[in-house]
Design a protein around this motif. Sequence first.
Motif, PDB file in Angstrom:
ATOM      1  N   LYS A 114       0.820  -1.226   0.000  1.00  0.00           N
ATOM      2  CA  LYS A 114       0.000   0.000   0.000  1.00  0.00           C
ATOM      3  C   LYS A 114       0.845   1.264   0.000  1.00  0.00           C
ATOM      4  O   LYS A 114       0.337   2.360  -0.225  1.00  0.00           O
ATOM      5  N   LYS A 115       2.110   1.128   0.316  1.00  0.00           N
ATOM      6  CA  LYS A 115       3.018   2.279   0.302  1.00  0.00           C
ATOM      7  C   LYS A 115       2.466   3.460   1.073  1.00  0.00           C
ATOM      8  O   LYS A 115       2.038   3.309   2.195  1.00  0.00           O
ATOM      9  N   ASP A 116       2.431   4.638   0.433  1.00  0.00           N
ATOM     10  CA  ASP A 116       2.007   5.817   1.207  1.00  0.00           C
ATOM     11  C   ASP A 116       0.495   5.910   1.395  1.00  0.00           C
ATOM     12  O   ASP A 116       0.000   6.876   1.950  1.00  0.00           O
ATOM     13  N   LYS A 117      -0.226   4.909   0.908  1.00  0.00           N
ATOM     14  CA  LYS A 117      -1.667   4.888   1.180  1.00  0.00           C
ATOM     15  C   LYS A 117      -1.977   4.042   2.421  1.00  0.00           C
ATOM     16  O   LYS A 117      -3.142   3.833   2.764  1.00  0.00           O
ATOM     17  N   ILE A 118      -0.960   3.578   3.049  1.00  0.00           N
ATOM     18  CA  ILE A 118      -1.152   2.657   4.160  1.00  0.00           C
ATOM     19  C   ILE A 118      -1.995   3.286   5.276  1.00  0.00           C
ATOM     20  O   ILE A 118      -1.816   4.450   5.603  1.00  0.00           O
ATOM     21  N   GLY A 119      -2.918   2.507   5.785  1.00  0.00           N
ATOM     22  CA  GLY A 119      -3.748   2.983   6.892  1.00  0.00           C
ATOM     23  C   GLY A 119      -4.992   3.728   6.462  1.00  0.00           C
ATOM     24  O   GLY A 119      -5.879   3.979   7.261  1.00  0.00           O
ATOM     25  N   GLU A 120      -5.063   4.093   5.189  1.00  0.00           N
ATOM     26  CA  GLU A 120      -6.221   4.853   4.731  1.00  0.00           C
ATOM     27  C   GLU A 120      -7.440   3.940   4.599  1.00  0.00           C
ATOM     28  O   GLU A 120      -7.308   2.734   4.417  1.00  0.00           O
ATOM     29  N   ASN A 121      -8.613   4.532   4.708  1.00  0.00           N
ATOM     30  CA  ASN A 121      -9.846   3.766   4.521  1.00  0.00           C
ATOM     31  C   ASN A 121     -10.863   4.604   3.751  1.00  0.00           C
ATOM     32  O   ASN A 121     -10.568   5.737   3.378  1.00  0.00           O
ATOM     33  N   LYS A 122     -12.037   4.048   3.547  1.00  0.00           N
ATOM     34  CA  LYS A 122     -13.018   4.744   2.721  1.00  0.00           C
ATOM     35  C   LYS A 122     -14.294   5.095   3.478  1.00  0.00           C
ATOM     36  O   LYS A 122     -15.359   5.249   2.886  1.00  0.00           O
ATOM     37  N   ILE A 123     -14.176   5.256   4.790  1.00  0.00           N
ATOM     38  CA  ILE A 123     -15.362   5.575   5.598  1.00  0.00           C
ATOM     39  C   ILE A 123     -16.093   6.799   5.055  1.00  0.00           C
ATOM     40  O   ILE A 123     -17.306   6.842   5.000  1.00  0.00           O
ATOM     41  N   GLY A 124     -15.322   7.791   4.676  1.00  0.00           N
ATOM     42  CA  GLY A 124     -15.937   9.058   4.280  1.00  0.00           C
ATOM     43  C   GLY A 124     -16.165   9.195   2.780  1.00  0.00           C
ATOM     44  O   GLY A 124     -16.327  10.311   2.282  1.00  0.00           O
ATOM     45  N   LYS A 125     -16.184   8.096   2.112  1.00  0.00           N
ATOM     46  CA  LYS A 125     -16.325   8.133   0.655  1.00  0.00           C
ATOM     47  C   LYS A 125     -17.554   8.947   0.242  1.00  0.00           C
ATOM     48  O   LYS A 125     -18.628   8.781   0.790  1.00  0.00           O
ATOM     49  N   ASP A 126     -17.364   9.822  -0.724  1.00  0.00           N
ATOM     50  CA  ASP A 126     -18.444  10.659  -1.257  1.00  0.00           C
ATOM     51  C   ASP A 126     -18.998  11.664  -0.251  1.00  0.00           C
ATOM     52  O   ASP A 126     -20.059  12.222  -0.463  1.00  0.00           O
ATOM     53  N   LYS A 127     -18.304  11.868   0.839  1.00  0.00           N
ATOM     54  CA  LYS A 127     -18.769  12.864   1.805  1.00  0.00           C
ATOM     55  C   LYS A 127     -17.787  14.020   1.900  1.00  0.00           C
ATOM     56  O   LYS A 127     -16.577  13.821   1.874  1.00  0.00           O
ATOM     57  N   LYS A 128     -18.362  15.207   2.023  1.00  0.00           N
ATOM     58  CA  LYS A 128     -17.539  16.408   2.115  1.00  0.00           C
ATOM     59  C   LYS A 128     -17.611  16.991   3.519  1.00  0.00           C
ATOM     60  O   LYS A 128     -18.680  17.154   4.073  1.00  0.00           O
ATOM     61  N   ILE A 129     -16.457  17.311   4.044  1.00  0.00           N
ATOM     62  CA  ILE A 129     -16.418  17.988   5.332  1.00  0.00           C
ATOM     63  C   ILE A 129     -15.710  19.318   5.166  1.00  0.00           C
ATOM     64  O   ILE A 129     -14.640  19.381   4.568  1.00  0.00           O
ATOM     65  N   MET A 130     -16.344  20.374   5.651  1.00  0.00           N
ATOM     66  CA  MET A 130     -15.650  21.650   5.658  1.00  0.00           C
ATOM     67  C   MET A 130     -15.091  21.896   7.052  1.00  0.00           C
ATOM     68  O   MET A 130     -15.783  21.738   8.049  1.00  0.00           O
ATOM     69  N   ILE A 131     -13.832  22.237   7.076  1.00  0.00           N
ATOM     70  CA  ILE A 131     -13.202  22.564   8.353  1.00  0.00           C
ATOM     71  C   ILE A 131     -12.810  24.027   8.340  1.00  0.00           C
ATOM     72  O   ILE A 131     -12.031  24.460   7.504  1.00  0.00           O
ATOM     73  N   GLU A 132     -13.412  24.771   9.261  1.00  0.00           N
ATOM     74  CA  GLU A 132     -13.020  26.170   9.369  1.00  0.00           C
ATOM     75  C   GLU A 132     -12.035  26.289  10.512  1.00  0.00           C
ATOM     76  O   GLU A 132     -12.314  25.881  11.633  1.00  0.00           O
ATOM     77  N   TYR A 133     -10.863  26.791  10.218  1.00  0.00           N
ATOM     78  CA  TYR A 133      -9.892  26.924  11.296  1.00  0.00           C
ATOM     79  C   TYR A 133      -9.020  28.159  11.139  1.00  0.00           C
ATOM     80  O   TYR A 133      -9.086  28.858  10.130  1.00  0.00           O
ATOM     81  N   LEU A 134      -8.285  28.430  12.154  1.00  0.00           N
ATOM     82  CA  LEU A 134      -7.375  29.568  12.293  1.00  0.00           C
ATOM     83  C   LEU A 134      -8.080  30.910  12.502  1.00  0.00           C
ATOM     84  O   LEU A 134      -7.899  31.532  13.520  1.00  0.00           O
ATOM     85  N   SER A 135      -8.846  31.365  11.507  1.00  0.00           N
ATOM     86  CA  SER A 135      -9.639  32.588  11.665  1.00  0.00           C
ATOM     87  C   SER A 135      -8.923  33.712  12.398  1.00  0.00           C
ATOM     88  O   SER A 135      -9.276  34.078  13.512  1.00  0.00           O
ATOM     89  N   PRO A 136      -7.921  34.291  11.765  1.00  0.00           N
ATOM     90  CA  PRO A 136      -7.140  35.336  12.441  1.00  0.00           C
ATOM     91  C   PRO A 136      -7.797  36.716  12.370  1.00  0.00           C
ATOM     92  O   PRO A 136      -8.606  36.985  11.488  1.00  0.00           O
ATOM     93  N   ASN A 137      -7.467  37.560  13.322  1.00  0.00           N
ATOM     94  CA  ASN A 137      -7.777  38.982  13.225  1.00  0.00           C
ATOM     95  C   ASN A 137      -6.649  39.649  12.453  1.00  0.00           C
ATOM     96  O   ASN A 137      -5.513  39.187  12.494  1.00  0.00           O
ATOM     97  N   THR A 138      -6.984  40.771  11.811  1.00  0.00           N
ATOM     98  CA  THR A 138      -5.962  41.391  10.956  1.00  0.00           C
ATOM     99  C   THR A 138      -5.264  42.561  11.641  1.00  0.00           C
ATOM    100  O   THR A 138      -4.821  43.488  10.985  1.00  0.00           O
ATOM    101  N   ASN A 139      -5.164  42.478  12.953  1.00  0.00           N
ATOM    102  CA  ASN A 139      -4.499  43.585  13.627  1.00  0.00           C
ATOM    103  C   ASN A 139      -3.182  43.196  14.276  1.00  0.00           C
ATOM    104  O   ASN A 139      -2.534  43.992  14.920  1.00  0.00           O
TER     105      ASN A 139
END
Length: 595
Positions: A114-139
């Motif tokens: 499996k090389k660099d795909k090792i450990g991966e699975n397909k639980i989330g197949k066809d599903k999209k997750i949006m992750i909102e992170y960091l969200s800095p202030n500009t000051n």
Amino acid sequence: MQYKLNSKIENKFTYLAIKEIFGLLNKVIGKKNLKELEIIYPPEREMGDFVLPCFVLAKNFKKSPIEIAAELSKNIKLKNSGVICKIKNQGPYLNFFVKNNRTAELVLREIFLKKDKIGENKIGKDKKIMIEYLSPNTNKPLHLGHSRNAFLGWSVSKILQANGYKVIKACLINDRGIHICKSMLAYQKMGNKKTPKSEKIKSDHFVGDYYVLFDKLQNENPEIEKEAQELLRKWEKGDKKVLTLWKKMNSWAISGIKETCKEIGVSFDKFYFESDFYKKGKNIILKGLKQKKFTKEEGAVLADLKKYNLPNKFLLRSDGTALYITQDIYLSYLKYKDYEPNKIIHIIGSEQDLSQKQLFAILDILKFKVAKNMSHLSYGMINVEGGKLKSREGVKVDVDNLLAELKGEAEAEIKKRNKKLNKKEVERRAKIIVLGALKYYILLYGAKNTVNFNPKKSLSFTGNTGPYLQYTYARIIGIIQKSDVGFQISDFRFQISDVVDVDFSKLSDVADTNLIFELSKFSNVIKQAGENCDPSILAKYLYELAKIFHNFYHQSPVLQSDKETKKARLLLIFSVAQIIKKGLELLGIETMEEM
RNA sequence: GUACCCGUAGCUCAAUUGGAUAGAGUGUCUGGCUUCGGACCAGAAGGUUGCAGGUUCGAGUCCUGCCGGGUACACCA
């Protein structure tokens, strides 16, 4: 880590072993009694490789679990062809042992193929997750708290991708409001047309310095706060002069922040700017009001959240203008319009626990499509040497300065070990090591914990640290590079043409089998880390693996062994390297072949 | 005042989501390179899991009440 009967995705070895165990149990106790059973790992591997705790069966059969374990161990008849080779009852537990050479073959071959795909699975197949992170202030520039957010966001994204999800990494830029006006005002008063370039200061730090300066000015003259508010009013009215200054300072801040992001190895697929929609969302609220989902109180719109066991929340002012929550609601709809994600995760500090719950409740009232699949990944604060960290107090704990300071230490350490290295290479390695140390340190904690960070004490390069794992990898590569059997290194990946020839029975020492068995857990670790959005699970596992490797290393020679053992052990340590590299990558940590 | 989070070895943190003898790192002490990288390994010492009850075969984990620390509760952002 627990395996349940229905658990579908495991690596081949674990899958076969669990399937066989349930097959054996099925014959003795019948299908009906299998349903609630769980197979787990024992605390020590000497006890067995897999365990069936018999407490659940005790209820069904109305016998003591100890009796049941004893009976099962007597009645179960093993097949010769299987993976399981021995069963032993111990108290209320039934322990299963696996065949060493069969395990080695299944586990190592899978990692190799499996090389660099090792450990991966397909639980989330066809599903999209949006992750909102960091969200800095500009000051101001990013500080340590931001880095926790960034490292968590990045690693969780990586882990979810490894679980088959399509991940959209989003960043909300808080580019308007009183905070940026404060920097702007201080610049108007004291800036004298200076620029980051003219002063040779990184542009976000340049802006941040004026934010600090505002605080000083305010101490001398408290009235200045009003001037800042006036500036905000002018900004909202679209005053051209103010807007020009705002654009200039914002672009400085944002470009500096993006530089830091690049430096620490995080990126985004989508940026949202608060200034684009801070007044929007009104229509959504008004529509909800019309549908009697909300009520009016003295002219303002109110969401009644009693049935969610939460305090009520105002959604619009009595003059009809938007509040912060209004734009939050709008942004959720905007995200859905842009990407139609199945799930949205907000990575935000725990101080917003309540307001996040309220947001999700309000979206639920509005029957927003993703409302029930929104979650808040909450994390605790980072305190630096006792004091809560705030840039306005002028404490230099921003990410850039911290990294620069730590790099110095790492460089000294590298030079000690390798005096001939050129400066550029020393710097390259120092950067990777320092980031590895910092990321691992932060991700190893449970996210909820408040972290007390002391730059000198907290970050070490020895023990349970990022550099220890990087070192493990480099050490293995060192051995492989010195070998001459069946392995070639090209482009940082390994290729072998003759895994088939490996005599797996050569891997039968306890040190060998401990390592192999630990490797077999990797795919389950990724699954768990994904289900819980928790990189610390992976971090802990990698440390455990590295420790077991080092134990092996000190007692089992690789290159000095006879030809067949050497070949088998090379494949083994190659597999360890693969898993460590992959695991660290999911934590956002780089590896290198020499350090 | 109300809600949420936390309290485990001197210090920093774990603990298979209720399971076998509560484990690591660090610090202290003792050992280990003419042998694949000592950013390493092996070992010793270190505990009434904040306190008191309760739930059950079984509690660091769940429930109740205290004690101590943190955070949040605006027609702020």
